[in-house]
Scaffold this motif. Sequence first.
Motif, PDB file in Angstrom:
ATOM      1  N   TYR B  62     -43.055  20.668  52.620  1.00  0.00           N
ATOM      2  CA  TYR B  62     -43.345  19.256  52.804  1.00  0.00           C
ATOM      3  C   TYR B  62     -44.817  19.043  53.139  1.00  0.00           C
ATOM      4  O   TYR B  62     -45.452  18.089  52.709  1.00  0.00           O
ATOM      5  N   GLY B  63     -45.352  19.966  53.920  1.00  0.00           N
ATOM      6  CA  GLY B  63     -46.722  19.814  54.391  1.00  0.00           C
ATOM      7  C   GLY B  63     -47.786  20.178  53.380  1.00  0.00           C
ATOM      8  O   GLY B  63     -48.960  19.898  53.582  1.00  0.00           O
ATOM      9  N   LEU B  64     -47.404  20.801  52.291  1.00  0.00           N
ATOM     10  CA  LEU B  64     -48.410  21.208  51.317  1.00  0.00           C
ATOM     11  C   LEU B  64     -49.022  19.978  50.634  1.00  0.00           C
ATOM     12  O   LEU B  64     -48.311  19.034  50.304  1.00  0.00           O
ATOM     13  N   PRO B  65     -50.337  20.006  50.421  1.00  0.00           N
ATOM     14  CA  PRO B  65     -51.006  18.797  49.907  1.00  0.00           C
ATOM     15  C   PRO B  65     -50.496  18.357  48.535  1.00  0.00           C
ATOM     16  O   PRO B  65     -50.488  17.173  48.231  1.00  0.00           O
ATOM     17  N   GLN B  66     -50.044  19.309  47.718  1.00  0.00           N
ATOM     18  CA  GLN B  66     -49.654  18.928  46.352  1.00  0.00           C
ATOM     19  C   GLN B  66     -48.230  18.400  46.264  1.00  0.00           C
ATOM     20  O   GLN B  66     -47.836  17.830  45.261  1.00  0.00           O
ATOM     21  N   THR B  67     -47.445  18.630  47.313  1.00  0.00           N
ATOM     22  CA  THR B  67     -46.016  18.359  47.191  1.00  0.00           C
ATOM     23  C   THR B  67     -45.703  16.933  46.755  1.00  0.00           C
ATOM     24  O   THR B  67     -44.870  16.706  45.886  1.00  0.00           O
TER      25      THR B  67
END
Lengths: 590, 300, 295
Positions: B62-67
């Motif tokens: 969830y925290g990944l920038p691309q998600t």
Amino acid sequence: MRKKPVKTLTVGILTTLLLASACSNGNNGSNGNTGNTGNTGSKSDTPAVSGNAGADANANKPASGMEEGPFGKYDPPITMTTVRSLPDVEEYRKGESLDDNLWTKDFSSILGINVVNKWKVNNKQYNNKITVSMISGDMPDFYQVDSKQLQQIVDAGQAADLTEIYEKYASDVTKQSFEEFGGIKLQGATFDGKLMALPLNGGMPGAAQMIWIRADWLKNLGLEPPKTMDDVNKIALAFTKDDPDQNGKNDTIGLNLMKDLFGGWAGIDGYLNGYHAYAFNPANASGTELIIRKDADGKPILGDTLPEVKTALGHLRDLYAAGAINKEFSVLDPSKAGDLATTSKVGMSYGEFWVGTWPINNMKKEDPKVDWKPYPIVSSDDQPVHPTGRGDVPTSFIVVNKNSKHPEAAMKILNYFHEKVSGPNKDEAYHQVKEGDKNYQVFGLSPIVGPGFSNTNQTDNDLIQDALKTGDESKLTPSAMVYYKGIKEYQAGNMEMWFWNALFGPGGAYSITNDYDKNSPPVTSEYLGQPTLSMVSKGPILRDLEIKVFTEIINGTRPLDDFDTAFVAEWNKQGGQDILKEIAESGRLK
Amino acid sequence: MGKKNWRLERPLHLMILPGLLFVLIFSYAPMAGLIIAFQDFIPTKGMFGSHWVGLEHFKYVYGLPQTRAVVANTLFISFMKIVAGLVVPITTAILLNEIRKQFFKRAIQTVIYLPHFLSWVILSGILIDILSPSSGILNQGLGFLFGAKPIFFLGDQSWFPYVMVTTDVWKEFGFGTIIYLAALTSINPMLYEAAVIDGANRWKQTLHITIPGMFPVIVLMMTLAIGNILNAGFDQIFNMYNPSVYETGDILDTYVYRLAFVNAQLSVATAVGLFKSIISFLLISLSYIIAYRFANYRIF
Amino acid sequence: MVQHKSALQRTVYVGIYCLLTLVALVCILPLINVLALSFSSNDAIQADKVTFWPVEFSTKAYHFVAQKKAFLLSIWVSIQRVGLGLLINMVLTVLVAYPLSKESSHFRLRTLYAWVFVFTMLFSGGLVPTYLIVKNLGMLDTLWALVLPGAVPIFNVILMLNFFRALPKELMEASFIDGCGHWKLLWKVILPLSTPSIATVGLFTIVGHWNEWFAGIIYMNDSIHYPLASYLQTIVVNLDISKIANIDDATYLQSLNDRAVRAAQIFLGALPIFCVYPFLQRYFMSGIVLGSVKE
């Protein structure tokens, strides 16, 4: 209705992805790890075992029913189980199979070891199959794994400690193989001072690139082979604009490139080397095989983030803008980029030694005027140029199950393989056999394909060059003889054999890499350890970032200065720092 | 009353029993494996020996920038595929229904379902050639007909999603048509006869008899498709995308593939899979309730 | 039912014919490409000369494939799989779909049952636990591993139950009054009326089994037990050029270039299913029968 939703939904992403996952981890193929085969020229005092089961008969016979020594026979015979990864193309001689072949016959008659394959699976699915086997606790006596799996197996205490077995049972050839190039192979398989696996590759760094150029096009335009990067860029432009194939059409491009950006065919690696930049992180790989360098303070730093890379990208960007790089490179895989070469649309490509065997191998046969030639990479200034070297750290291993009753048997199998394929008594009948018009790589049938000596092809090349000059074939090793004959056939007009000439002929690919090794040795990663935790978890995201920014810089959608802001800064921020920190703390820097 | 019901219903329970057993063994029992989404799963340690991490993997992804962008792409591509995947097969079925020449009808029907049998690995190779801006047939054709500038279909961020939708529909619509053709057969021909007597032309008949007759199947297919909304077609996109179209073409499955599967991070992958299942479950439930409340129709 | 046509109608019909022909053409081209490749020489393929017509015509690929034991074996495995799978899937589909097609008032637990089944379509434990179960049941390396884990195809069940519901209710009530039980009703009345839907679902089942390849690879310990789809999966080469380290790897690369043979296998692999289709087509294009029975 699209697809069959039962499938799409139920088994769902997990399996769909799992099954696809192995595709890019294809290093399990017996192909991927075939060791170098050959001869160090060193004297071995190992008893010859060829067909002579009684060679060690005088060795003392312990109660276990096993003769001592690297080739000691088991009596009564024992059974060793293993699992196999199949190459994409399976070809066996009549009556042979992975279960029953010249190796298995020798193992049982000479070593008293019956090898049983518990399962066999295509290399793309090998990792899946290993994973489910691990979880169901159903592992064979010995099996092949990659670095990450090895780490997990050692952590879980499931691998047999081979330290003593190595001392006691490794044959001389095996020891020489493992200890060549500073013992880098042994180091890769050593955990806390204990040898936990048999390395299957590594040793001398390979993958050095050269410039493959259509020499006939150079001639058509009255150009000389490149001496500097300026020449390379000029040739790329001339091949684009000056109709090098003289068909009166503006239908050619100068420099070939493909979407993974890095790689042994149509990659940018060698171009970067010209500007003293060393980077490697292909779009389709795991993002864990990085070129780590050291800064002025000796701290680890990623080669891809250094300013030289930016310089090189700037030049590539100019070439793209001038139309000298294929406009569609960002969607073409190596194979599609290969089609550009085979249809004579492109006249220059950076690549490794094997480009002559693929993709351009048939062109000479189709049209004898086509003249692809490898040239050494060149420098942009007065500093000497060095290629990027990879593959010195082993990435593939044989693990022996801790519960195996005869852990030393795996070592004996390896010894036997080395004896037949790599040692001074090697026998080409165990390496490559030609029957009809087919070449069978019978060495690949062995359950353990040892690493042998990683410079075998190089030493063979020297022998071939001598023989070509003097006509004296007596010093050629069995493998060199095969290559030499190929060159001779080509010279006699058999264009199918052109690739042998491209590899081992005068000025061929191996002459170039040999020259690198002597005069401008490859630059390799300073990090010798296995992928760290952050590399595994963050590597893929950072790889995506790098490829995306590099691609967009080359094709002009981004300004060049984005290299610093969108790549280097982001790389550090998104986890690159963690990777460097772990590497610094690993104590495995050169 | 209860007794009588049981006696009447007993055969029905018996009929369902074998299927139920299979589902319990091969579907429900393995669901225990979903626990690895909450672990740092390591194969050598097994499902019960691995370290528990709670919701960590969910938070991580969830925290990944691309998600977010990736989820948006997935929904966009998927939604368009659902719409096109309904409209095209239904239209084709209706058109085919108008054809009276049996031979022609059958030939067309057979031919349009052929692409279904070629895998994306093979088709992608062919499509990359056809769609090439420099040498592709399509661009040459467009240039010849309209003088259009070559379009970089697979390398241009704005085109890529639409190319995915079009090629997916092209590959699968013939197969989808079969369901609607089968649905057409269950429409009572007497209705058409009555309509003809009333003076309705073919168009009116289609509008008032054919389409309403197919309606339940359309609703059903739509619901099932909605449950599938987070699957935007891994095989297809994986074989055709490239780093320069990640921005608009990267979907959840391809993203997780690069993120987790390449490096065998099974737990992360399972967590995303579980998340997708939950969303599908919610969407299917919602459509089920809506169809039941408003159309008084039980989808299943 | 079509009477005299107006000029407009005629134009519309011509339009429909043209449109469908065009669409069909677009659909058949890739297959023609594969076919052309399979009859061409490898050199011509590598030089990118082949589009829709064989270049340097050769049947070598087919001769080669005809001798390829692994290919022929895998076709036989696939045929067995489709046969057994079709039987099991269809029986279970019908047996599950029929009770679920009843109203709640006639079968009180139907909604619960329905959700129990639908749930499995949405949630899956994934590869590893399923593998463990298949293994512990001793099904590795057997045909059962390809057939039983997917024995109840939920999507087909849902389709089928909706088809069943569309059947005229009066008919069933009449049968019940005649003293038919559920079994007899299903066998004697419902099934004969459902040929189009059975043909449809049957086709999906056949195609599903024919195309599914992952189970084959993961549950079979030896490639001689692979069904065709799994076999074909292994011959589609995924070139990984980053792992080529020496001359043996390099010469192996050359053997990957046999694109004609690959094309021949892909074409032959799809052929049986093309043949099944027209045969089943009869059934789902014969709706008139249904109406006349309804009287």
